[in-house]
Design an enzyme around this catalytic site. Structure first.
Site, PDB file in Angstrom:
ATOM      1  CD1 TRP A  99       5.612  45.543  24.058  1.00  0.00           C
ATOM      2  CD2 TRP A  99       5.701  46.969  25.816  1.00  0.00           C
ATOM      3  NE1 TRP A  99       4.553  45.354  24.861  1.00  0.00           N
ATOM      4  CE2 TRP A  99       4.712  46.070  25.906  1.00  0.00           C
ATOM      5  CE3 TRP A  99       6.282  47.742  26.981  1.00  0.00           C
ATOM      6  CZ2 TRP A  99       3.613  46.201  26.877  1.00  0.00           C
ATOM      7  CZ3 TRP A  99       5.077  47.815  27.863  1.00  0.00           C
ATOM      8  CH2 TRP A  99       4.255  47.079  28.045  1.00  0.00           C
ATOM      9  CG  ASP A 166      11.782  43.577  25.373  1.00  0.00           C
ATOM     10  OD1 ASP A 166      11.233  42.602  25.852  1.00  0.00           O
ATOM     11  OD2 ASP A 166      10.854  44.552  25.250  1.00  0.00           O
ATOM     12  CE  LYS A 190       3.694  40.156  27.978  1.00  0.00           C
ATOM     13  NZ  LYS A 190       5.065  40.965  28.049  1.00  0.00           N
TER      14      LYS A 190
HETATM   15  C1  LIG Z   1       5.048  42.849  28.218  1.00  0.00           C
HETATM   16  C2  LIG Z   1       6.115  43.144  27.504  1.00  0.00           C
HETATM   17  C3  LIG Z   1       6.728  44.211  28.138  1.00  0.00           C
HETATM   18  C4  LIG Z   1       6.597  44.915  29.625  1.00  0.00           C
HETATM   19  O1  LIG Z   1       7.036  44.052  30.589  1.00  0.00           O
HETATM   20  P1  LIG Z   1       6.565  44.601  31.847  1.00  0.00           P
HETATM   21  O2  LIG Z   1       7.218  43.305  32.709  1.00  0.00           O
HETATM   22  O3  LIG Z   1       5.206  44.786  32.195  1.00  0.00           O
HETATM   23  O4  LIG Z   1       7.391  45.462  32.251  1.00  0.00           O
HETATM   24  C5  LIG Z   1       8.138  44.693  27.530  1.00  0.00           C
HETATM   25  N1  LIG Z   1       8.373  44.327  26.037  1.00  0.00           N
HETATM   26  C6  LIG Z   1       7.747  43.604  25.616  1.00  0.00           C
HETATM   27  C7  LIG Z   1       8.091  42.786  24.333  1.00  0.00           C
HETATM   28  C8  LIG Z   1       6.582  42.715  26.232  1.00  0.00           C
HETATM   29  O5  LIG Z   1       5.861  41.825  25.624  1.00  0.00           O
END
Ligand SMILES: *Cc1c(COP(=O)(O)O)cnc(C)c1O
Length: 356
Positions: A99, A166, A190
């Site tokens: 990511w 993030d 998540k």
């Molecule tokens: C799942 C995830 C993403 C991607 O998320 P999307 O909503 O599918 O774009 C980005 N960063 C982290 C840390 C993730 O766990």
């Protein structure tokens, strides 16, 4: 049979969230209509988004001067929105997983990107510690929890510049010092809600500093001005998010949740460390994620990996296959996962070990 849901995302949600969402799909707030068929501008839905916004602020103790937004496009959209809005000349990024790599790639479209440290050579199995962030960086971006590799940064670092994070896979699993951040983002799927909404917490004064024109939909100021109602927001995921936020408040907030999360992770990591057959892929305990526990079978047992997944499924355990870039297993222990599911997994590991 009762299922124990260890999927990495989309992933387990509280029964409270699922039950209330199911009810609202039939009859939303006594309107006689489904939440799926009401206007996002109805007073009932406006009340939902307002309460959700307030609860995010309350749970994370968001200071004055910040806005909470509910946007579409996933966390991946934030990889470009962040530099679009915040990168004037140079930004620093920490490369700790897939990511982060994706975020870096997007940022390079907007200016100079200094990758201050990377754990790529070790397949992202640790968090780099020895790095310094150039003081002329517009911000320092990092991924708090590396969902795929099972590493996590559970502190808000002091690096001398404003932070951007993030937090997709560990938001609401600890108190955060939001005042250190210009922006925090998290996809919902998540620890919060079904996929489709992304939470953004942004410091208003950090905006409006870049020279480039920003397309309306990608400009945070559009969504601040219109209270996340510039266009139709993801109504259902926002409704579910509100249920989860209420549930988190009932649990006693993020400090209480963190204690349970740590207890769940400790139990699983000690089972892995004490095992003859399994071993963790993140060896430094300090770097181990309490959200995604990654582990493999020791080389002499490697051919049993598939058998263990099959065996675990006879106990109702689902979603423990590791991501293809790490292999082995990944057990995601998000907030909604009960301790009971960890016990079932630990017992399955012990029983499998005895049998083989
Ligand atoms: C799942 C995830 C993403 C991607 O998320 P999307 O909503 O599918 O774009 C980005 N960063 C982290 C840390 C993730 O766990």
């Amino acid at each position: 049979m009762k299922k124990h849901n260890f999927y990495a995302g989309p992933s387990i949600l509280s029964q409270y969230t699922i039950k209330n969402t199911a009810d609202a799909i039939i009859d939303f707030a006594g309107t006689g209509l489904s939440i799926l068929e009401v206007s996002h501008r109805s007073k009932e839905f406006v009340a939902v988004i307002e309460e959700a916004r307030l609860l995010v602020k309350e749970l994370l103790d968001v200071p004055e001067g910040y806005s909470v937004l509910f946007l579409g496009g996933g966390a991946s959209m934030q990889f470009c929105m962040v530099p679009y809005n915040l990168l004037k000349t140079k930004a620093s990024y920490l490369e700790t997983g897939t990511w982060a790599v994706n975020a870096i790639k997007e940022a390079r479209l907007f200016g100079e990107v200094d990758v201050v440290a990377s754990s790529k050579v070790a397949n992202f199995s640790f968090i780099p510690k020895d790095f310094s962030v150039p003081s002329d960086s517009d911000y320092f971006h990092f991924t708090t929890n590396n969902t795929i590799y099972g590493t996590e940064i559970r502190k808000d670092p002091d690096v001398g510049v404003r932070l951007v994070a993030d937090m997709s896979s560990d938001i609401f699993s600890r108190p955060v010092d939001v005042s250190k951040y210009d922006l925090i983002y998290a996809g919902a799927q998540k620890n919060l809600a079904p996929a489709g909404v992304t939470i953004v917490i942004v410091r208003e004064d950090a905006l409006g500093k870049v020279e480039r024109p920003i397309p309306t939909m990608l400009d945070y100021r559009t969504h601040i001005k219109k209270d996340s109602m510039f266009n139709t927001p993801p109504v259902l995921p926002i409704f579910s998010a509100l249920q989860t936020l209420r549930y988190y408040k009932q649990l006693g907030g993020v400090s209480a949740i963190e204690k349970t999360d740590i207890a769940k992770a400790d139990k699983l990591y000690s089972a892995i460390d004490g095992s003859r057959m399994f071993k963790g892929t993140v060896t430094n305990p300090e770097d181990r994620s309490i959200m995604n526990v990654t582990f493999v079978m020791k080389p002499e047992y490697q051919e049993l990996e598939k058998d263990f997944i099959d065996f675990a499924s006879t106990k109702g355990i689902v979603g423990i296959k590791g991501h293809r870039s790490v292999g082995g297993f990944r057990a995601s222990l998000y907030n909604a996962l009960p301790m009971e599911s960890v016990d079932v997994l630990v017992n399955a590991m012990k029983e499998f070990e005895t049998k083989n």
